[in-house]
Design an enzyme around this catalytic site. Structure first.
Site, mmCIF file in Angstrom:
data_model
loop_
_atom_site.group_PDB
_atom_site.id
_atom_site.type_symbol
_atom_site.label_atom_id
_atom_site.label_comp_id
_atom_site.label_asym_id
_atom_site.label_seq_id
_atom_site.Cartn_x
_atom_site.Cartn_y
_atom_site.Cartn_z
ATOM 1 N N GLY B 241 3.091 -1.907 -0.093
ATOM 2 C CA GLY B 241 4.780 -2.178 -0.572
ATOM 3 C C GLY B 241 5.240 -0.883 -0.981
ATOM 4 O O GLY B 241 6.040 -0.401 -0.772
ATOM 5 N N ILE B 468 -0.323 -7.096 -2.688
ATOM 6 C CA ILE B 468 0.070 -6.199 -1.700
ATOM 7 C C ILE B 468 -1.000 -5.060 -1.686
ATOM 8 O O ILE B 468 -0.765 -4.056 -1.201
ATOM 9 C CB ILE B 468 1.506 -5.424 -2.374
ATOM 10 C CG1 ILE B 468 1.026 -4.681 -3.861
ATOM 11 C CG2 ILE B 468 2.172 -6.513 -2.563
ATOM 12 C CD1 ILE B 468 2.304 -3.863 -4.096
ATOM 13 N N GLY B 469 -2.383 -5.651 -1.606
ATOM 14 C CA GLY B 469 -3.479 -4.743 -1.330
ATOM 15 C C GLY B 469 -4.190 -4.292 -2.448
ATOM 16 O O GLY B 469 -5.012 -3.377 -2.752
ATOM 17 N N ARG B 616 -7.626 -3.658 -21.346
ATOM 18 C CA ARG B 616 -8.746 -4.244 -20.706
ATOM 19 C C ARG B 616 -8.781 -4.341 -19.152
ATOM 20 O O ARG B 616 -7.827 -4.606 -18.848
ATOM 21 C CB ARG B 616 -8.911 -5.865 -21.010
ATOM 22 C CG ARG B 616 -10.097 -6.443 -20.574
ATOM 23 C CD ARG B 616 -10.115 -7.820 -20.951
ATOM 24 N NE ARG B 616 -10.849 -8.217 -22.234
ATOM 25 C CZ ARG B 616 -10.850 -9.247 -23.089
ATOM 26 N NH1 ARG B 616 -10.026 -10.200 -22.612
ATOM 27 N NH2 ARG B 616 -11.514 -9.361 -24.057
ATOM 28 N N ASN B 619 -11.070 -6.052 -13.590
ATOM 29 C CA ASN B 619 -12.167 -5.830 -12.546
ATOM 30 C C ASN B 619 -12.295 -4.153 -12.321
ATOM 31 O O ASN B 619 -11.292 -3.586 -11.696
ATOM 32 C CB ASN B 619 -11.712 -6.639 -11.242
ATOM 33 C CG ASN B 619 -12.690 -6.483 -10.225
ATOM 34 O OD1 ASN B 619 -13.245 -5.326 -10.109
ATOM 35 N ND2 ASN B 619 -12.857 -7.489 -9.188
ATOM 36 N N PRO B 620 -13.297 -3.626 -12.892
ATOM 37 C CA PRO B 620 -13.489 -2.205 -12.580
ATOM 38 C C PRO B 620 -13.292 -1.661 -11.099
ATOM 39 O O PRO B 620 -12.888 -0.529 -10.840
ATOM 40 C CB PRO B 620 -14.590 -1.828 -13.247
ATOM 41 C CG PRO B 620 -14.935 -3.209 -14.141
ATOM 42 C CD PRO B 620 -14.316 -4.333 -13.450
ATOM 43 N N GLY B 692 -2.035 0.162 -11.555
ATOM 44 C CA GLY B 692 -1.621 0.694 -10.164
ATOM 45 C C GLY B 692 -0.474 1.843 -10.077
ATOM 46 O O GLY B 692 -0.543 2.462 -9.225
ATOM 47 N N GLU B 693 0.322 1.881 -11.178
ATOM 48 C CA GLU B 693 1.075 2.773 -11.051
ATOM 49 C C GLU B 693 0.707 4.155 -11.896
ATOM 50 O O GLU B 693 1.074 5.258 -11.815
ATOM 51 C CB GLU B 693 2.624 2.276 -11.765
ATOM 52 C CG GLU B 693 3.139 1.483 -10.692
ATOM 53 C CD GLU B 693 4.408 0.910 -10.762
ATOM 54 O OE1 GLU B 693 5.226 1.085 -11.925
ATOM 55 O OE2 GLU B 693 5.226 0.616 -9.785
#
Ligand SMILES: Cc1cc2nc3c(=O)[nH]c(=O)nc-3n(C[C@H](O)[C@H](O)[C@H](O)COP(=O)(O)OP(=O)(O)OC[C@H]3O[C@@H](n4cnc5c(N)ncnc54)[C@H](O)[C@@H]3O)c2cc1C
Ligand code: SF4
Lengths: 316, 733
Positions: B241, B468-469, B616, B619-620, B692-693
């Site tokens: 997206g 969105i992946g 934190r 999930n690495p 993510g950004e």
């Protein structure tokens, strides 16, 4: 995509005859270019003649010491052939520099020579394009022309021919063999095969509508070192900004052709005489009279520099 | 549940499942092709017809007439909806351009008709037969540079005007005044916009591909003038997206209109050549940056004047955004000029504002460091700030930018970098190194979930959150597993359905932090419900290995739920303290090595390192995937991605994936990602923020700085393609 009728041809001559029998008929080989263009209604054949069952998929030695490459030999197979890799390295390298593995598995020798330009305005049917719709104008000129030709174009069209394979074949003096509906065959040197646009950019080769390519013949091997240096904006899977196909002999003489700069593989035997004087001398002759746009004038410098890199590599 | 004060020690701190590098639970579905994407949901509605859109051939003006007779008569055609049949449909403010209806054309490839047929091929063939006559506006403007030039003297309300920038800049010992440009960028997500629509009376179901389910439900209510309850959206799998699916878009509107007209389910996808001009893009920017500093390298003045394109009502790409908070400096003047240009809609794309802004600012920082004769790492360290420079009364809750730089410098071996631009050579290649900082806000939004213990002892989580992946499925499952004391395998997660509680959705890098906090809240509610059943104090309960343990007793969850599922629902709301007293943000440092061919100018990235400070890490493995994907996108932005504007016709010319180049595998070398250990209790009960950004912020400038370092040729105009510096490479013979 417009509706079309479809047939499988039984022999090369039958294929040519089928094409002669119906206006708007086209051959389909790998379909990797034609189908895309049909989906966008840039090509609108009324009839498709599938030539995939014709054989023509072998590479054979010729009596003259060269190779005859069947028109339906896939790009992947041609690039991987032992003899091509050994004696015609420039061709093998050009092929693997093109498209992607999946596409090369489908793409054929004949289809590759006849693939159409990647001019972005050609691809947008809202835009004026003399090649797609003769007489409508050329939206690329004065627009976004970074990828387009710097030489060989006309006021009517400045599209490039996008094939990598053809650039290498041009350096090798390849010859295209054809057959027509009457069964007449002819052999067309690749140098004469593609046409410059002039006022008829929609006519791209000397082939008659019913003329079918059966093979491409490579003359005897040239020896020397073989290079294909393709420069583009990403490392793979993109068309050339400029490419250089070259065969360089130990004495410094050699042959070169340029891709990405013109409507056909760009070679000039006279320019090659300047090889001992270096890249700049060769390119200034080869690109003499170039008329680049503001967007693509860098290609002149890039061609010079890419040939320089190739010559440096040849010197080792 | 309200989050009104910093998180204390809580159940999520166990970190038995959370914080572990677990594979995506939806991975096998995706790698085997079993995850149904919107266009492939053949089973959800019977007798689906296929719609194919028609886009406007002009950028601005109006439609004079449309001839659909030939299309109507074309084989297989069931119906046609044209824009002339209706008034312009209302839109919500999130959308800038209108989506359908009326004669007015606002942008190229605006949706103007949809043809419905029995098959895709028939619909497409018929769509090509529609003839449209237009009247083009002659006064439209498509050239950002020209409009900016004309309007530079406009009075624009600054975003920040702190201290006295002009005098401080004028009297600074060392100054930089440079202008940078970034092109329009295309999201180029793999899955196109696609929707299946079906009406039942005045109720509409959309199986679609959308990041923000509730926003789109509200938008549908506005557009179709019906109560929001009448709409159901379902979007369990989304093939990318990056912001282009944040809002209701023309695919959904056309599918809905078409389905209403033909009285059957209709599915429709935007064809790739339409998506660049029909949907949204990251706006173009022209950014003038001025920095003044003392001889010692302390920034005293910072000015950032951003110009960007937008249709009326939008903000474009606000490049000055990150500059508000990234570096110290007492005198600040930050401006965003959102200029009306009649290109398609510019709107959010991954880290909107920060991405383009840092592409410029982080080159400027490199240029300043050079002027000062300082190591660019050191220059950034000197100008770190622990308070928000735009609101000095606010502390950053957690800010470890200096550690990011130092750790990165050490791991990357920055000390052995090429120090003099253009001086390191390996054979035909010039080698260069670059660094850049990364900054991205860490917002959180209200987010709800419903959690059940089912009779078989499994846990089910339902929320309209989307994946969105990014890995939402997995971190949500991890949160529930942690909270309910079960293993990941027995957690079942159902996402993207508007029948589920409203979540924060996927956008603005708030998704992971917010949605897991919402699941945390719902799990606490469920634990409380279980405690009530057992008549014990919830605090006394311990959930582990599928059991509830209390006062020396234990009961299996399956036993508790044997008579029927136990379900609880809650939502997390974030108190104002989070934004009023603190500034929450994420930080990073990027280090890049490139090789540039000394003769041809070809650029090859050789190594990349990102060090991230993002609270934190839930999930690495999924977090790392986010960051390396973003780094890849940053390489694209640096070296190749650019929507080519035709300033005569007002559209993006290279509107397919052959023309708009994104990185391929061969462009992406070794990528290393390090997450600093840490937690941010001010952020959420899980002490997490987004990554993510953050991952894309600054990457492109690090690449740009490395290219400069390799060649000595500074390019301030993205993307950095070889034509922009060829004449500055070493002479050829
Ligand atoms: C995404 C993408 C990337 C690409 N990148 C590159 C690249 O980097 N470099 C490059 O060189 N190419 C590239 N290509 C083009 C590719 O090489 C051509 O599509 C392919 O070679 C065409 O071969 P084909 O057999 O599929 O031709 P088809 O699509 O089947 O046919 C093409 C044309 O040739 C005609 N034709 C085919 N065979 C014969 C014959 N025997 N006699 C007469 N006429 C015939 C057909 O009628 C048609 O007009 C790319 C293509 C795609 C889709
Ligand atoms: S350059 Fe040729 S192919 Fe491109 S728009 Fe002009 S006429 Fe068409």
């Amino acid at each position: 995509m417009r509706a079309f009728s479809y047939e499988r041809a039984g022999s090369p001559q039958e294929a040519a005859a089928a094409a002669a029998a119906q206006e708007g008929a086209q051959f389909i080989a790998g379909g990797t270019n034609l189908l895309d263009l049909m989906k966008l209604e840039i090509e609108t054949p009324s009839h498709l003649i599938d030539v995939n069952g014709l054989g023509l998929d072998t590479i054979e030695a010729t009596a003259e010491g060269g190779l005859r490459i069947g028109a339906l030999v896939r790009n992947t197979d041609l690039a991987a052939d032992q003899r091509v890799r050994r004696d015609y390295g420039v061709l093998s390298r050009a092929l693997v520099a093109g498209a992607s593995g999946q596409l090369r598995n489908k793409a054929t020798t004949g289809g590759n020579l006849l693939q159409r330009t990647r001019c972005p305005y050609f691809y947008d049917t809202n835009m004026a394009c003399n090649k797609r719709a003769p007489g409508t104008g050329c939206a690329a000129q004065g627009g976004y022309s970074r990828q387009l030709a710097i030489i060989g174009g006309s006021e009517v069209c400045i599209a490039t021919h996008p094939s990598d394979m053809a650039i290498a074949m041009r350096v090798l003096d390849a010859v295209v063999e054809t057959v027509n509906a009457e069964g007449d065959t002819r052999a067309i040197p690749l140098a004469d095969f593609h046409l410059l646009p002039g006022n008829t950019p929609h006519i791209e080769t000397v082939l008659a509508p019913d003329e079918f390519i059966t093979a491409v013949v490579l003359p005897r091997p040239l020896g020397g070192q073989h290079f294909y240096h393709k420069v583009r904006d990403r490392a793979s899977y993109a068309f050339a900004l400029v490419s250089v196909a070259a065969v360089i002999q130990p004495d410094g003489s050699g042959r070169i052709a340029l891709g990405g700069v013109a409507p056909k593989p760009w070679r000039n035997e006279a320019a090659e005489a300047a090889m001992p004087n270096g890249a700049r001398a060769v390119i200034s002759r080869l690109l003499e009279g170039a008329t680049p746009t503001e967007d693509n004038k860098f290609k002149v410098t890039l061609a010079e520099r890419t040939l320089t890199a190739v010559l440096a590599e040849a010197r080792g | 549940m309200r989050f009104d004060s910093p998180a204390e020690q809580n159940v999520s701190d166990r970190m038995k499942v959370l914080g572990q590098p677990l594979r995506r639970i939806d991975g096998p579905l995706k790698t085997t092709g079993m995850a149904p994407y919107a266009y492939e949901r053949h089973g959800v509605a019977k007798d689906q017809l296929v719609g194919y859109p028609v886009g406007s051939a002009i950028a601005k003006g109006r439609i004079v007439s449309m001839d659909i007779d030939e299309a109507q008569a074309s084989p297989g055609v069931v119906g046609i909806v044209t824009t002339l049949e209706m008034e312009r449909l209302p839109k919500v403010d999130w959308n800038v351009a209108y989506l359908f209806g009326g004669r007015e054309i606002q942008h190229y490839h605006q949706a103007i008709a949809v043809v419905v047929a029995n098959s895709f091929e028939e619909a497409r063939a018929a769509a090509a037969l529609i003839r449209v006559e237009y009247e083009e506006d002659q006064d439209a403007t498509y050239d950002l540079a020209a409009v900016r030039q004309e309007r530079l003297s406009d009075d624009v309300e600054p975003i920040d005007n702190i201290g006295d920038f002009e005098s401080a800049y004028a009297s600074a010992e060392v100054t930089l005044d440079a202008t940078y440009t970034t092109p329009g960028q295309c999201h180029a997500q793999m899955e196109p916009h696609a929707t299946i629509a079906q009406w039942d009376g005045d109720h509409l179901t959309l199986w679609t591909s959308n990041q923000m389910i509730e926003w789109s439900r509200q938008a549908l209510a506005t557009t179709f003038d019906l109560p929001a309850e009448n709409f159901r959206l379902d979007s369990p799998y989304i093939g990318g997206g990056f912001g282009v699916k944040l809002f209701l878009r023309a695919d959904a509107v056309m599918a809905a209109l078409a389905a209403r007209k033909v009285g059957r389910a209709v599915k429709l996808a935007l064809p790739r050549p339409m998506s660049a001009n029909n949907t949204t893009h990251r706006g173009l920017t022209i950014q003038r940056i001025r920095i003044g500093a003392s001889q010692e390298g302390k920034i005293t003045a910072i000015g950032h004047d951003n110009a960007t394109n937008t249709l009326p009502g939008g903000d474009g790409e606000n490049g000055a955004r990150a500059t508000r908070r990234f570096y110290a400096g007492e005198n600040r003047l930050l401006i965003n000029r959102a200029l009306e240009i009649h290109l398609p809609e510019s709107n959010a794309m991954r880290a909107p504002g920060e991405t383009a802004g840092l592409m410029a600012l982080e080159i400027a920082m490199d240029e300043m460091a050079e002027k000062l004769g300082m190591d660019p790492v050191e220059f950034r360290i000197i100008n770190d700030t622990q308070v928000d420079p735009s609101h000095p009364e606010r502390q950053f809750s957690e800010r470890h930018f200096i550690e990011c730089l130092q750790r990165g410098a050490e791991v990357f071996n920055w000390a052995s970098r090429n120090k003099a631009p253009g001086s390191r050579r390996e054979g035909a290649w010039l080698i260069g190194h670059g660094v850049a900082g990364a900054y991205r806000d860490a917002p959180a939004e209200t987010s709800g979930a419903r959690v059940s213990v089912r009779p078989d002892g499994s846990i089910r989580v339902e929320t309209d959150m989307t994946d969105i992946g990014t890995g939402s499925y997995t971190i949500i499952a991890q949160t529930a597993a942690e909270m309910m004391g079960v293993s990941l395998e027995v957690v079942n997660v159902d996402l993207g359905d508007s029948r589920h509680p409203v979540s924060a959705g996927s956008g603005g890098q708030w998704g992971a932090a917010s949605s897991t906090a919402g699941v945390y809240a719902a799990c606490l509610a469920l634990r409380k419900k279980i405690a009530e059943r057992l008549a014990v104090d919830p605090e006394a309960l311990e959930f582990s290995e599928g059991y509830v343990r209390y006062n020396d007793q234990q009961t299996a969850l399956s036993e508790l739920a044997s008579a029927g599922s136990i379900t609880a629902e809650d939502s997390i709301e974030f108190g104002d303290f989070r934004s009023e007293e603190y500034q929450l943000a994420t930080f990073g440092a990027h280090f890049v090595e490139v090789a540039v061919h000394a003769t041809t100018g070809e650029i090859r990235v050789r190594r990349m390192l990102a060090v991230c400070d993002a609270g934190r890490i839930l999930n690495p493995m999924t977090a790392r995937s986010q960051v390396i994907g973003a780094m890849t996108m940053g390489v694209g932005a640096a070296l190749m991605e650019s929507l080519a504007v035709d300033t005569r016709h007002g559209f993006f010319v290279n509107h397919d994936l052959a023309g708009y180049e994104v990185p391929v595998h061969a462009d992406i070398p070794e990528q290393q990602v390090i997450f600093l250990e840490g937690e941010d209790p001010y952020s959420t009960p899980l002490k997490a923020k987004g990554v993510g950004e953050l991952g894309i912020c600054g990457v492109s400038a690090a690449v740009a700085n490395a290219v400069y370092n390799a060649t000595g040729a500074r390019v301030r105009d993205y993307p950095i393609t070889l034509d922009k510096f060829l004449d500055r490479l070493p002479e050829i013979a």
